[in-house]
Design an enzyme around this catalytic site. Sequence first.
Site, PDB file in Angstrom:
ATOM      1  N   CYS A 337       0.814  -1.214   0.000  1.00  0.00           N
ATOM      2  CA  CYS A 337       0.000   0.000   0.000  1.00  0.00           C
ATOM      3  C   CYS A 337       0.849   1.265   0.000  1.00  0.00           C
ATOM      4  CB  CYS A 337      -0.884   0.000   1.223  1.00  0.00           C
ATOM      5  SG  CYS A 337       0.104   0.243   2.685  1.00  0.00           S
ATOM      6  N   GLU A 338       1.951   1.231  -0.657  1.00  0.00           N
ATOM      7  CA  GLU A 338       2.715   2.444  -0.922  1.00  0.00           C
ATOM      8  C   GLU A 338       3.486   2.182  -2.207  1.00  0.00           C
ATOM      9  OE1 GLU A 338       6.563   2.782   1.515  1.00  0.00           O
ATOM     10  OE2 GLU A 338       5.106   1.977   2.921  1.00  0.00           O
TER      11      GLU A 338
END
Length: 410
Positions: A337-338
């Site tokens: 999630c980055e």
Amino acid sequence: MSAPQHPIQLQGISLDSIAQEFGTPVYVYDGEKIASQIKSLQTAFATVPLKIKYATKALSNIAILKLVKKAGEGVDAVSIEEIKICMLAGFAASEIMYTPSGVNFREVQQAVELGVMVNLDSLPLMEEFGSVYGNTKPACIRINPHIMAGGNAKISTGHIQSKFGISIQQLPDILEVVKKYQLKIVGLHIHTGSDILDAEIFLRGGNVLFDAALNFPDLKFLDFGGGFKVAYKAGDPSTDIAEVGTKVSAAFNDFCEKYGQKLELWIEPGKFLVSESGYLIVESNVVKKTPQITFVGVDSGLNHLIRPMMYDAFHDVYNLSNPEGELQPYHVVGYICETDTLAKDRLLAKVSKGDLLVFKNAGAYGISMSSNYNSRLRPAEVLVWEGKAQLIRKREEFDDLIRNQVEIDI
Ligand code: PLP
């Protein structure tokens, strides 16, 4: 334009068949490649008593360590845990060098109790070691030679602002502590960084060691560290090991004459032994076109291979499922999630959902730097050795993730 075929086979076994058998994501290592890298170092340094101390941190699977042991070489360990893994792989304490950086003295004591030699990395550690052990335990000293070397700032370890080793400018202080406790110093060590291309850097490091060594009468070895560069893509330069071997060995033999004794020459390669042996195979989860970029999202990410995001490292990537497909530009990204770009702006044979992609040069600092970030599971590891692909680490399961969590009533 159509893609060149990349039928990657390890000892006659195709990577796709390994992925079919063991699933993805999976790290695969070619044991023969590791053995041949060891051999090339042994050949390059044939005129000196060479000891390879494989840098365990690069890839610490017990099966890999056993290959190093089988080749008759030793290991460098940077933590008490690495020491214990090396022992499980069959290394005797005398074959392990312990090179800690800023650890608690209790850990140093555990290593000494196991019979492992310590590489002293600071003046305070020398003092503490001396006050407890005096001259009863042989030790090595890690010198910081003040040489700027290595592929980038994060992997340069021998310059004046680096935390590693004891500054060569502090040699008088080192000698004072040695004298105070009558320390038995049997080795001097440097490690100036990773991805070092130039033989001259190893020679410059050697000269620092040679000059310092004349102050230590009980030496058994000089340790030049690791840092040999490997090629990451076609046409990429790599350290000319034959040149390094020839030049460093000649200088070392001259030094030994001056010193009046034949010492051992130690090196600590990590990447050179295992980088090219390793492949990370992943599956394409999604092909996502935006107005500017076509992303391939895969079932992996920086949690499995952090080198691209951490060091801007380049890993060649190929589509195993459609090797003859038309080349198209992609960013290959992870499921974290980055931003976790694994490969940017690459021409890959047309990728579809479900295709298997492989990252090359994934043996060193791949799984050993992996994590459970995003509560993701670590991949399996497979070794191809003597024509057989065998599981050497099971894929993690959900239970592995929560095993050490302690549930309390809230
Ligand atoms: N020796 C020491 C003390 C290291 O810190 C390292 C890497 O960080 C190595 C050896 C291995 O370096 P490389 O993998 O570049 O050969």
